[in-house]
Enzyme design. Structure first.
Site, PDB file in Angstrom:
ATOM      1  N   LYS A   1       0.840  -1.199   0.000  1.00  0.00           N
ATOM      2  CA  LYS A   1       0.000   0.000   0.000  1.00  0.00           C
ATOM      3  C   LYS A   1       0.881   1.258   0.000  1.00  0.00           C
ATOM      4  CE  LYS A   1      -3.882  -2.319   2.269  1.00  0.00           C
ATOM      5  NZ  LYS A   1      -4.878  -2.212   3.350  1.00  0.00           N
TER       6      LYS A   1
ATOM      7  N   TYR B   1     -12.908  -2.475  -2.574  1.00  0.00           N
ATOM      8  CA  TYR B   1     -13.357  -2.331  -1.187  1.00  0.00           C
ATOM      9  C   TYR B   1     -14.876  -2.247  -1.087  1.00  0.00           C
ATOM     10  CZ  TYR B   1      -8.552  -1.788   0.391  1.00  0.00           C
ATOM     11  OH  TYR B   1      -7.224  -2.013   0.699  1.00  0.00           O
TER      12      TYR B   1
ATOM     13  N   ASN C   1      -2.090   0.005   7.143  1.00  0.00           N
ATOM     14  CA  ASN C   1      -1.536  -1.304   7.501  1.00  0.00           C
ATOM     15  C   ASN C   1      -0.617  -1.902   6.425  1.00  0.00           C
ATOM     16  OD1 ASN C   1      -3.530  -1.990   5.716  1.00  0.00           O
ATOM     17  ND2 ASN C   1      -4.653  -3.326   7.092  1.00  0.00           N
TER      18      ASN C   1
ATOM     19  N   HIS D   1      -1.674  -5.519   1.624  1.00  0.00           N
ATOM     20  CA  HIS D   1      -2.924  -6.279   1.494  1.00  0.00           C
ATOM     21  C   HIS D   1      -2.605  -7.664   0.944  1.00  0.00           C
ATOM     22  CE1 HIS D   1      -6.976  -7.384   0.086  1.00  0.00           C
ATOM     23  NE2 HIS D   1      -6.382  -7.764  -1.022  1.00  0.00           N
TER      24      HIS D   1
ATOM     25  N   GLU E   1      -9.127 -10.850  -7.490  1.00  0.00           N
ATOM     26  CA  GLU E   1      -8.229  -9.696  -7.331  1.00  0.00           C
ATOM     27  C   GLU E   1      -7.089  -9.723  -8.351  1.00  0.00           C
ATOM     28  OE1 GLU E   1      -7.337  -9.591  -3.103  1.00  0.00           O
ATOM     29  OE2 GLU E   1      -9.411  -9.060  -2.638  1.00  0.00           O
TER      30      GLU E   1
HETATM   31  P1  CMP Z   1      -7.290  -4.755   3.794  1.00  0.00           P
HETATM   32  O1  CMP Z   1      -7.024  -6.058   4.443  1.00  0.00           O
HETATM   33  O2  CMP Z   1      -6.536  -4.372   2.597  1.00  0.00           O
HETATM   34  O3  CMP Z   1      -8.852  -4.644   3.438  1.00  0.00           O
HETATM   35  C1  CMP Z   1      -9.764  -3.756   4.005  1.00  0.00           C
HETATM   36  C2  CMP Z   1      -9.053  -2.533   4.526  1.00  0.00           C
HETATM   37  O4  CMP Z   1      -9.871  -1.639   5.247  1.00  0.00           O
HETATM   38  C3  CMP Z   1      -8.022  -3.011   5.553  1.00  0.00           C
HETATM   39  O5  CMP Z   1      -6.959  -3.623   4.894  1.00  0.00           O
HETATM   40  C4  CMP Z   1      -7.707  -1.724   6.278  1.00  0.00           C
HETATM   41  O6  CMP Z   1      -6.828  -0.880   5.522  1.00  0.00           O
HETATM   42  C5  CMP Z   1      -9.102  -1.087   6.312  1.00  0.00           C
HETATM   43  N1  CMP Z   1      -9.829  -1.422   7.561  1.00  0.00           N
HETATM   44  C6  CMP Z   1     -10.344  -2.609   7.894  1.00  0.00           C
HETATM   45  N2  CMP Z   1     -11.007  -2.549   9.096  1.00  0.00           N
HETATM   46  C7  CMP Z   1     -10.900  -1.265   9.497  1.00  0.00           C
HETATM   47  C8  CMP Z   1     -11.384  -0.552  10.656  1.00  0.00           C
HETATM   48  N3  CMP Z   1     -12.107  -1.165  11.596  1.00  0.00           N
HETATM   49  N4  CMP Z   1     -11.096   0.756  10.749  1.00  0.00           N
HETATM   50  C9  CMP Z   1     -10.389   1.365   9.789  1.00  0.00           C
HETATM   51  N5  CMP Z   1      -9.895   0.765   8.647  1.00  0.00           N
HETATM   52  C10 CMP Z   1     -10.147  -0.545   8.512  1.00  0.00           C
END
Ligand code: CMP
Length: 151
Positions: free
Chosen positions: A10, A50, A118, A121, A132
């Site tokens: 990311k 998303y 984070n 992904h 994907e």
């Molecule tokens: P990812 O696993 O790429 O897929 C969904 C994304 O949404 C996740 O990583 C985070 O970047 C974001 N995300 C998921 N849960 C939360 C949450 N509770 N609060 C904020 N961001 C979130």
């Protein structure tokens, strides 16, 4: 079982220059990155990717984050690739991710942003991995069709 999955460094991971580190970590557990490309996402592909969280309160922040710079899209192959990539990443919330995982080592530790910022992904199932891969590497699908047409 040998599998292929989709992973994506990311914008924060790209800015930190983590791509070589991710390649190394994948390689160390027998995973191979077969395709990679740096790309700037647009709202259309993000809304599709998303869709399952589009109605969540954090979606606008997630969208801002994912549009804040380029990502590096990857196709990763190897034994049990879907689970292995997810183990290497650690859980969504970086504060819950153990040291030694990518999110544990490099993700945001801030209470406000640790769930969103984070770093990386990885597809959560084999079925989503295929969706994907096709979403982010549509040219591979087209090449397949072209090869078939030539034969
Ligand atoms: P990812 O696993 O790429 O897929 C969904 C994304 O949404 C996740 O990583 C985070 O970047 C974001 N995300 C998921 N849960 C939360 C949450 N509770 N609060 C904020 N961001 C979130």
């Amino acid at each position: 079982m040998r599998e292929r999955t989709y992973a994506m460094l990311k914008p924060d991971g790209v800015k930190m220059g983590l791509f070589p580190e991710v390649v190394e970590r994948f390689k160390n557990v027998g995973l191979e990155i077969t395709h990679t490309k740096e790309m700037v996402l647009n709202e259309e592909i993000l809304k599709e990717h998303y869709a399952h969280v589009a109605d969540k309160p954090f979606f606008p922040e997630l969208e801002k984050y994912m549009l804040s710079g380029p990502v590096i899209a990857m196709i990763v192959e190897g034994e049990d690739a879907v689970n292995r990539v997810r183990e290497l990443m650690g859980p969504t919330n970086c504060k819950e991710a153990l040291p030694g995982t990518i999110r544990g080592d490099y993700g945001s530790k801030d209470d406000e942003t640790c769930r969103t910022y984070n770093v990386i992904h990885g597809s959560d199932s084999l079925e989503n991995a295929e969706i994907e891969v096709n979403r982010f590497f549509p040219e591979l699908k087209k090449n397949k069709t072209l090869k078939k047409a030539i034969r």
